[in-house]
Write an enzyme that holds these catalytic residues in place. Structure first.
Site, PDB file in Angstrom:
ATOM      1  N   HIS A 306       0.855  -1.189   0.000  1.00 56.07           N
ATOM      2  CA  HIS A 306       0.000   0.000   0.000  1.00 56.07           C
ATOM      3  C   HIS A 306       0.884   1.229   0.000  1.00 56.07           C
ATOM      4  CE1 HIS A 306      -2.986   2.950   1.434  1.00 56.07           C
ATOM      5  NE2 HIS A 306      -3.897   2.116   0.971  1.00 56.07           N
ATOM      6  N   ASP A 364      -8.039  -4.617  -0.192  1.00 54.51           N
ATOM      7  CA  ASP A 364      -8.531  -5.087  -1.487  1.00 54.51           C
ATOM      8  C   ASP A 364      -8.348  -6.587  -1.668  1.00 54.51           C
ATOM      9  OD1 ASP A 364      -9.148  -2.419  -2.418  1.00 54.51           O
ATOM     10  OD2 ASP A 364      -6.991  -2.125  -2.589  1.00 54.51           O
TER      11      ASP A 364
END
Length: 429
Positions: A306, A364
């Site tokens: 991320h 996700d």
């Protein structure tokens, strides 16, 4: 020099810049006067080290894997709260009392209907249009129907617009889905909670009774909470930048939706699910792990790493639990995608390559599996993201409007084009 300031030396000239302190997290160096003192700009593509605003809404500590909304950990909000409670928190700064919660829920529920003329917007799109394209157009068009709440200088109108968007986004998202699959629109019901109402509008059909599964509704509600706000990301910054020009709130949210549609932002869960599908079986995982480590191979593991988190994304742990609850409730015991995901996660948390590069699973990674199990096609994944993130965008937009330091956004640039030159007539070129 003031002890609360910093001195920067540029070409032999010093510039005194003010230090600003945060509640938690890094302090910042105010560079607003840098050009005046040095005739130079700063250069920071992607805002890697630049704070674009002051905010009291959301805090992220990427190194420790911490996400706080108004000081409350995301884990506690997802476990004990519901989405509308989190909406109230983001908008007003505090958790509601029982009376405040009841009043807020009522006001949201009674704004869920959209103008009947809105249905004509959908018939103007092709059936195979991407639902995000439809959402961009329809949300932006809301200002044509609700122009009594577009005066951004009026706090009451801003709050009415805020409630309208939070309330109408599920209705518009469900309409986009129904139009996409060729089914009739389903009107909202005021006696259902936020998530249950949305699931019913998506999956009910006129020819049979639809009863909302409370386990699935709770999972949907938790997914909304996990995506409600995430500090100054690309789409939130887009909403703030659009809002800085004085644009109406519906236009600002439409701008945020357009930004979220980008595959590097809102489309990550769809790409993660496609990757798991491509891998196919657990015994093929080593092959793809090797490809991910090969610098010359274009393959990348989706759902890992991320921009901000250099630790385990706290939302990913909650999403993993939610995925198991949904699959268990639906009796999906041998889902190959979940098996692949669990093994990939195990490897990522123990393999030196992933540990050194701090490639931990993010939100996700499991959300695609969960949404697929709930019955949504991949084209709806980013729409659901936009639905949930609307409250964060609205809270950030309101904060920006009320911030006396904010003015129209106007980034500078490092110009590398041609210097001054004379125009040459066409006949002489």
């Amino acid at each position: 020099m003031d002890n609360n300031n910093a001195c920067v030396l540029v070409d032999g000239h010093s510039a005194e810049l003010k230090l600003r302190s945060s509640t938690i997290g890094p302090n910042v160096l105010g560079i607003g006067s840098l050009y005046e003192q040095t005739k130079m700009f700063t250069y920071d593509p992607g805002f890697t080290s630049t704070a674009s605003c002051e905010s009291s809404i959301t805090f992220i500590d990427g190194d420790e894997g911490v996400l706080l909304h108004r000081g409350y950990p995301i884990e506690q909000l997802a476990e004990h709260g519901d989405f509308l409670e989190v909406c109230y928190l983001l908008l007003y700064g505090e958790l509601p009392t029982a009376a405040q919660k009841k009043d807020f829920d009522y006001r949201v529920v009674h704004h869920t209907m959209v103008h009947e003329q809105m249905s004509r917007f959908f018939t103007g799109f092709r059936r195979d249009a991407h639902p995000m394209a439809v959402m961009c157009g329809c949300v932006g068009a809301l200002s044509a129907f609700y122009h009594d709440s577009t005066d951004i200088t009026d706090p009451h109108q801003r709050m009415v617009a805020s409630l309208r968007m939070i309330a109408k986004m599920p209705t518009l998202a469900a309409m986009a889905y129904k139009y996409h699959i060729g089914q009739p629109f389903v009107y909202p019901k005021n006696d259902l909670d936020y998530a249950s109402n949305f699931l019913r509008m998506c999956f009910a059909v006129p020819c049979e009774e639809y009863v909302v599964n409370p386990v699935l509704a709770r999972a949907m509600d938790r997914i909304f909470i996990l995506h409600a706000d995430h500090e100054q990301n690309a789409s939130t910054s887009t909403v703030r930048l659009a809002g800085s020009s004085g644009a109406n709130p519906f236009a600002c949210i439409a701008a945020g939706i357009a930004c979220l549609w980008g595959p590097a932002h809102g489309g990550a869960n769809e790409r993660a699910l496609n990757m798991l599908t491509e891998i196919g079986t657990v015994d093929r995982i080593p092959e793809y792990i090797a490809r991910a480590k090969d610098k010359n191979d274009p393959f990348r593991l989706m759902g890992f790493g991320h921009r901000v988190y250099k630790n385990y994304d706290p939302r990913a742990k909650i999403m993993q639990k939610t995925a198991h609850e949904v699959l268990g409730e639906l009796g999906i015991k041998d889902d190959p995608l979940l098996d692949i995901a669990i093994e990939l996660e195990r490897i990522a948390l123990t393999d030196d390559y992933f540990i050194e590069k701090k490639l931990y699973p993010n939100v996700d990674f499991y959300s695609g599996i969960t949404l697929k199990a709930l019955g949504f096609p991949t084209t709806m994944f980013t729409v659901l993201f936009a639905l949930a993130r609307t409250v964060g965008w609205i809270a950030q937009w309101n904060e920006m409007i009320e911030d006396p330091d904010q003015r129209i956004g106007r980034p500078r640039q490092l110009y590398t084009g041609a210097p001054l030159r004379e125009y040459v007539p066409l006949s002489k070129r």
